[in-house]
Write an enzyme that holds these catalytic residues in place. Structure first.
Site, PDB file in Angstrom:
ATOM      1  N   LYS A 114      14.450   6.968   1.765  1.00 55.11           N
ATOM      2  CA  LYS A 114      13.927   6.101   2.848  1.00 55.11           C
ATOM      3  C   LYS A 114      15.026   5.357   3.606  1.00 55.11           C
ATOM      4  CE  LYS A 114       9.599   6.913   1.567  1.00 55.11           C
ATOM      5  NZ  LYS A 114       8.753   5.898   0.979  1.00 55.11           N
ATOM      6  N   GLU A 162      -0.575  -5.286   5.978  1.00 56.41           N
ATOM      7  CA  GLU A 162       0.735  -5.436   5.332  1.00 56.41           C
ATOM      8  C   GLU A 162       1.557  -6.503   6.038  1.00 56.41           C
ATOM      9  OE1 GLU A 162       1.210  -0.856   3.683  1.00 56.41           O
ATOM     10  OE2 GLU A 162       2.189  -1.409   5.543  1.00 56.41           O
ATOM     11  N   THR A 217       0.847  -1.199   0.000  1.00 58.96           N
ATOM     12  CA  THR A 217       0.000   0.000   0.000  1.00 58.96           C
ATOM     13  C   THR A 217       0.879   1.244   0.000  1.00 58.96           C
ATOM     14  OG1 THR A 217      -1.722  -1.170   1.208  1.00 58.96           O
ATOM     15  CG2 THR A 217      -1.762   1.235   1.360  1.00 58.96           C
ATOM     16  N   GLY A 259       3.563   1.855   7.744  1.00 60.07           N
ATOM     17  CA  GLY A 259       2.284   2.260   8.331  1.00 60.07           C
ATOM     18  C   GLY A 259       1.962   3.717   8.160  1.00 60.07           C
ATOM     19  N   ALA A 263       8.127   1.362   2.110  1.00 57.71           N
ATOM     20  CA  ALA A 263       8.404   1.530   3.536  1.00 57.71           C
ATOM     21  C   ALA A 263       8.547   3.019   3.818  1.00 57.71           C
ATOM     22  CB  ALA A 263       9.685   0.798   3.931  1.00 57.71           C
ATOM     23  N   ASP A 264       8.378   3.378   5.075  1.00 58.02           N
ATOM     24  CA  ASP A 264       8.601   4.768   5.460  1.00 58.02           C
ATOM     25  C   ASP A 264      10.067   5.003   5.797  1.00 58.02           C
ATOM     26  OD1 ASP A 264       5.846   5.690   5.282  1.00 58.02           O
ATOM     27  OD2 ASP A 264       5.505   4.221   6.857  1.00 58.02           O
TER      28      ASP A 264
HETATM   29  C1  5RP Z   1       1.470   2.130   4.172  1.00 57.29           C
HETATM   30  C2  5RP Z   1       2.932   1.859   4.183  1.00 57.29           C
HETATM   31  C3  5RP Z   1       3.711   2.331   3.012  1.00 57.29           C
HETATM   32  O1  5RP Z   1       4.487   1.285   2.526  1.00 57.29           O
HETATM   33  C4  5RP Z   1       4.610   3.445   3.449  1.00 57.29           C
HETATM   34  O2  5RP Z   1       3.837   4.435   4.073  1.00 57.29           O
HETATM   35  C5  5RP Z   1       5.361   4.044   2.246  1.00 57.29           C
HETATM   36  O3  5RP Z   1       4.492   4.733   1.421  1.00 57.29           O
HETATM   37  P1  5RP Z   1       4.986   5.533   0.162  1.00 57.29           P
HETATM   38  O4  5RP Z   1       5.409   4.530  -0.864  1.00 57.29           O
HETATM   39  O5  5RP Z   1       3.795   6.336  -0.272  1.00 57.29           O
HETATM   40  O6  5RP Z   1       6.142   6.416   0.597  1.00 57.29           O
HETATM   41  O7  5RP Z   1       3.485   1.272   5.062  1.00 57.29           O
HETATM   42  O8  5RP Z   1       0.863   1.689   5.351  1.00 57.29           O
END
Ligand code: 5RP
Length: 221
Positions: A123, A105, A30, A97, A85-86
């Site tokens: 990241k 996830e 997601t 998250g 991932a964040d």
């Molecule tokens: C969602 C997540 C996403 O993997 C995380 O927030 C990264 O998102 P993005 O690709 O938009 O930077 O854990 O719950």
């Protein structure tokens, strides 16, 4: 011309397609990077049987591309899960998250043989903790869990106006220096009322596809 963050996300999403075996059901994450991956899957949809989605939003996008969304219970074990991932370390421990989909996830990742993480270079960190750690909490336990988190040295903040796909709340916890993510993941999950937390350390990624200005780098733990 300089590459944008979206260019890097698109590049890692394209690289991830090589990790999807023919004729499989693929686990799909997601977020904005996962969305690029879903768009790439749309281009090879005749080569896969379907997908298990980690959120309602991803399920909708997959269906929009004409990809069959299968429930995890029907799919069984998956060969690969692809998600963003964040934050991620070189040990491939992650904070996830930011989009609030951490529990589904973690479930889909746990049921998958290989976790391929797709990220742009911003990241990658040495130590997790700059990005506030999301914790999914049963609503009646919100205050109790917040007090327990404070006792562990964190500063919890309720994500306002947000309900998870599972009908729960998210506490975003800042101020934690996460030197031992495996230990902290376990400790937080042991607090009554916590559904799960956004540390993915007990089951880290297996492969990181990192989008950099010099191309996509592949890291393994
Ligand atoms: C969602 C997540 C996403 O993997 C995380 O927030 C990264 O998102 P993005 O690709 O938009 O930077 O854990 O719950």
């Amino acid at each position: 011309m300089a590459m944008t963050q979206d260019d890097l996300k698109r590049a890692v999403a394209q690289a991830a397609v090589a990790h999807v075996p023919a004729d499989c059901i693929v686990g799909v994450g997601t977020g904005s990077t996962a969305n690029f991956f879903i768009d790439e899957l749309g281009k090879i949809k005749h080569r896969i049987r379907g997908a298990v989605a980690s959120s309602e939003a991803s399920a909708k996008r997959l269906q929009g591309h004409g990809i069959e969304v299968v429930s995890l219970n029907d799919a069984g074990s998956l060969p690969v899960y692809v998600d963003g991932a964040d934050e991620i370390t070189r040990h491939l421990h992650m904070t996830k998250g930011g989009g609030g989909a951490l529990t589904r996830e973690k479930i889909v990742a746990a049921a998958s043989k290989k976790f391929v993480c797709v990220c742009d270079a911003s990241k990658l960190v040495d130590v997790l903790g700059r990005f506030p750690l999301p914790i999914e909490v049963i609503p009646m336990a919100r205050s109790y869990v917040a007090r327990e988190v404070v006792a562990l040295g964190g500063q919890p903040r309720l994500r306002t106006g947000f309900t998870t796909d599972n009908g729960n709340l998210i506490l975003d916890v800042s101020g934690l220096s996460i030197l031992n993510p495996v230990e902290l993941e376990t400790a937080l999950n042991n607090i009554a009322g916590v559904v799960t937390n956004g540390l993915f350390a007990r089951r880290p990624a297996d492969v990181l596809l990192l989008g950099t200005a010099d191309g996509v780098q592949t890291l393994t733990a």
